[in-house]
Design a protein around this motif. Structure first.
Motif, PDB file in Angstrom:
ATOM      1  N   TYR A  52       0.863  -1.177   0.000  1.00 43.20           N
ATOM      2  CA  TYR A  52       0.000   0.000   0.000  1.00 43.20           C
ATOM      3  C   TYR A  52       0.901   1.230   0.000  1.00 43.20           C
ATOM      4  CZ  TYR A  52      -3.802  -3.153   1.257  1.00 43.20           C
ATOM      5  OH  TYR A  52      -4.729  -4.162   1.253  1.00 43.20           O
ATOM      6  N   GLY A  53       0.535   2.249  -0.775  1.00 46.20           N
ATOM      7  CA  GLY A  53       1.392   3.420  -0.829  1.00 46.20           C
ATOM      8  C   GLY A  53       0.679   4.677  -1.275  1.00 46.20           C
ATOM      9  N   ILE A  54       1.308   5.798  -1.010  1.00 44.69           N
ATOM     10  CA  ILE A  54       0.881   7.101  -1.509  1.00 44.69           C
ATOM     11  C   ILE A  54       1.948   7.566  -2.498  1.00 44.69           C
ATOM     12  CG2 ILE A  54       0.264   9.478  -0.961  1.00 44.69           C
ATOM     13  CD1 ILE A  54      -1.654   7.448   0.235  1.00 44.69           C
ATOM     14  N   VAL A  79      -9.359   1.223  -0.629  1.00 43.91           N
ATOM     15  CA  VAL A  79     -10.053   1.241   0.663  1.00 43.91           C
ATOM     16  C   VAL A  79     -10.986   0.040   0.773  1.00 43.91           C
ATOM     17  CG1 VAL A  79     -11.594   2.544   2.161  1.00 43.91           C
ATOM     18  CG2 VAL A  79      -9.927   3.758   0.743  1.00 43.91           C
ATOM     19  N   GLU A  80     -11.770  -0.195  -0.271  1.00 40.18           N
ATOM     20  CA  GLU A  80     -12.696  -1.336  -0.240  1.00 40.18           C
ATOM     21  C   GLU A  80     -11.934  -2.649  -0.171  1.00 40.18           C
ATOM     22  OE1 GLU A  80     -16.544  -3.171  -2.638  1.00 40.18           O
ATOM     23  OE2 GLU A  80     -15.508  -1.399  -3.423  1.00 40.18           O
ATOM     24  N   HIS A  81     -10.831  -2.743  -0.909  1.00 44.21           N
ATOM     25  CA  HIS A  81     -10.036  -3.974  -0.902  1.00 44.21           C
ATOM     26  C   HIS A  81      -9.485  -4.266   0.486  1.00 44.21           C
ATOM     27  CE1 HIS A  81      -7.257  -7.060  -2.300  1.00 44.21           C
ATOM     28  NE2 HIS A  81      -6.292  -6.423  -1.653  1.00 44.21           N
ATOM     29  N   LEU A  82      -8.939  -3.242   1.161  1.00 42.37           N
ATOM     30  CA  LEU A  82      -8.383  -3.451   2.501  1.00 42.37           C
ATOM     31  C   LEU A  82      -9.457  -3.927   3.470  1.00 42.37           C
ATOM     32  CD1 LEU A  82      -6.148  -3.321   4.587  1.00 42.37           C
ATOM     33  CD2 LEU A  82      -6.564  -0.865   4.826  1.00 42.37           C
ATOM     34  N   LEU A  83     -10.635  -3.324   3.414  1.00 47.03           N
ATOM     35  CA  LEU A  83     -11.720  -3.778   4.287  1.00 47.03           C
ATOM     36  C   LEU A  83     -12.095  -5.224   3.979  1.00 47.03           C
ATOM     37  CD1 LEU A  83     -14.111  -0.684   4.414  1.00 47.03           C
ATOM     38  CD2 LEU A  83     -12.779  -1.636   6.304  1.00 47.03           C
ATOM     39  N   ARG A  84     -12.140  -5.583   2.707  1.00 49.90           N
ATOM     40  CA  ARG A  84     -12.476  -6.954   2.318  1.00 49.90           C
ATOM     41  C   ARG A  84     -11.397  -7.928   2.790  1.00 49.90           C
ATOM     42  NH1 ARG A  84     -16.418  -8.008  -1.352  1.00 49.90           N
ATOM     43  NH2 ARG A  84     -15.245  -9.829  -2.079  1.00 49.90           N
ATOM     44  N   VAL A  85     -10.138  -7.510   2.725  1.00 50.21           N
ATOM     45  CA  VAL A  85      -9.055  -8.357   3.226  1.00 50.21           C
ATOM     46  C   VAL A  85      -9.233  -8.605   4.718  1.00 50.21           C
ATOM     47  CG1 VAL A  85      -6.572  -8.398   3.745  1.00 50.21           C
ATOM     48  CG2 VAL A  85      -7.358  -7.766   1.452  1.00 50.21           C
ATOM     49  N   ARG A 120      -4.097   6.677   9.064  1.00 47.47           N
ATOM     50  CA  ARG A 120      -5.543   6.886   9.212  1.00 47.47           C
ATOM     51  C   ARG A 120      -6.319   5.778   8.506  1.00 47.47           C
ATOM     52  NH1 ARG A 120      -8.496  11.338  10.678  1.00 47.47           N
ATOM     53  NH2 ARG A 120     -10.630  11.521   9.878  1.00 47.47           N
ATOM     54  N   LEU A 121      -5.876   5.407   7.313  1.00 44.17           N
ATOM     55  CA  LEU A 121      -6.556   4.355   6.554  1.00 44.17           C
ATOM     56  C   LEU A 121      -6.583   3.043   7.327  1.00 44.17           C
ATOM     57  CD1 LEU A 121      -7.767   2.999   4.026  1.00 44.17           C
ATOM     58  CD2 LEU A 121      -5.418   2.744   3.167  1.00 44.17           C
ATOM     59  N   PHE A 122      -5.432   2.614   7.834  1.00 42.23           N
ATOM     60  CA  PHE A 122      -5.374   1.311   8.491  1.00 42.23           C
ATOM     61  C   PHE A 122      -6.062   1.343   9.857  1.00 42.23           C
ATOM     62  CE2 PHE A 122      -2.618   0.162   5.131  1.00 42.23           C
ATOM     63  CZ  PHE A 122      -2.631  -1.221   5.091  1.00 42.23           C
TER      64      PHE A 122
END
Length: 374
Positions: A52-54, A79-85, A120-122
């Motif tokens: 994951y990166g910016i 974002v959706e992929h991380l939640l699904r993971v 913040r994302l994680f």
């Protein structure tokens, strides 16, 4: 904000393709220090290795840094992929919960490479995934060890195969729970005696010291390898016994020709069949995950929108002050009154944007904040 995820997973690669990928911290730091990324976070789990990166302003990821088999996701899709993971929806054992602890360990390990956005994302994703699992998960969660347990049922010695578990880490512990729940007796061996003995006692299994684990190859019907050894542990077997090998290592733990070997890679087709009905019970969870991803993406972009908004309003303030002072000098009018009038006009012009609260408003505020624009 150019959020990206490179995903190398069980669907597009083999375990060998993922071994060692994005693990060296020196190499990762080179991607940050003058490299194309301003933030990054790799994660390594049983099913996947992801980065994951910016992407830094004005930079691009060089093509030779992207594995040819990788899926590339950007923006809200990340974002959706991380939640699904985190919810196990992208796992081979769909709906499993073991992946959460794996991702959290990776986050703890690599968080110094994160910045404000990825942190913040994680952090928000861990929280949201916990809420979604509590509210919408059907309540039973398979795992890779559970799937391996189902594979043991095909052994000719079933229902009483002699089983040895090599390794007592996270995966070994989960495997021991599955074997105990299935009512199967087994032996445990582990390099660290205290950890191995503790697991054996908890699971009601026999403890075998590490220096004697190879003796189990002559007496076991099934050998389960759940270690993180960087090289194979078993390259030959004395005697005529030919045990089944269940290998859950990221790097193959056994290199003995002629043995039946079941690895995570070999489980893929079997998993689709075993869990076909179970997947249908995850429909509501998937719907809610999509909604949650949209909300979290809006939240992430609003953080950046607020930054651009502050910059734009500061620039408007400079323009107002400059014009008020210039007009006051020419006309002799009160500079403060002129400033108040100018602010009223500016706010009237900007009122449609001030009332917007969507990811798209970030582009407008960014344009208004740029110095070269009038």
């Amino acid at each position: 904000m150019r959020l990206i995820c490179l995903s190398v997973n069980y669907e597009n690669s083999k375990l060998a393709d993922r071994a060692g990928l994005w693990e060296d911290e020196k190499t990762l730091r080179l991607m940050l220090d003058g490299g194309p990324l301003s933030e990054l976070l790799p994660i390594h789990t049983c099913n996947r290795t992801e980065l994951y990166g910016i992407i830094s302003e004005g930079s691009e990821l060089p093509s030779d840094s992207i594995p040819s088999c990788a899926d590339i996701l950007t923006g809200k899709d990340v974002v959706e992929h991380l939640l699904r993971v985190l919810l196990g929806l992208e796992s081979m054992a769909c709906g499993e919960s073991f992946v959460v602890s794996q991702v959290k360990k990776e986050y703890d390990r690599y968080s110094p490479l994160c910045g404000r956005i990825l942190n913040r994302l994680f952090q928000r994703s861990f929280n949201l995934a916990g809420i979604l699992r509590t509210e919408y998960h059907p309540g039973r969660a398979p795992s890779i060890p559970w799937l391996m347990g189902q594979a043991i049922k095909d052994h000719p010695a079933w229902p009483s195969p002699r089983i040895a578990l090599i390794g007592a880490g996270d995966m070994g512990t989960e495997t021991a729970k599955v074997l105990k729940a299935m009512g199967l007796p087994f032996s445990v061996s582990n390099r660290t005696e205290k950890t191995g003995r503790s697991l054996a006692e908890e699971a009601g299994a026999d403890w075998i010291p590490w220096e004697r684990w190879k003796d189990l190859t002559e007496t076991s019907d099934v050998l389960i390898f759940a270690t993180s050894s960087p090289e194979p542990l078993l390259s030959e077997i004395a005697g005529g016994n030919r045990p089944w090998i269940i290998d859950m290592g990221a790097i193959p733990q056994v290199e003995v020709p002629g043995l039946k070997r079941i690895s995570v890679d070999e489980l893929k087709d079997r998993t689709l069949e075993i869990l076909d009905d179970y997947r249908r019970h995850l429909g509501k969870l998937e719907e809610e995950t999509d909604e949650a991803a949209q909300a979290l993406w809006a939240d992430l972009t609003t953080v950046r929108t607020d930054t651009y908004r502050r910059l734009a309003m500061m620039r408007v303030g400079h323009i107002v002050d400059e014009r008020a002072a210039r007009t006051a000098q020419k006309t002799g009018a009160s500079e403060e009154i002129l400033r108040q009038m100018a602010w009223s006009v500016a706010k009237g012009i900007l009122s449609p944007v001030l009332e917007m609260n969507s990811p798209h408003s970030s582009r407008i505020w960014r344009a208004l904040s740029e110095e070269e624009r009038s």
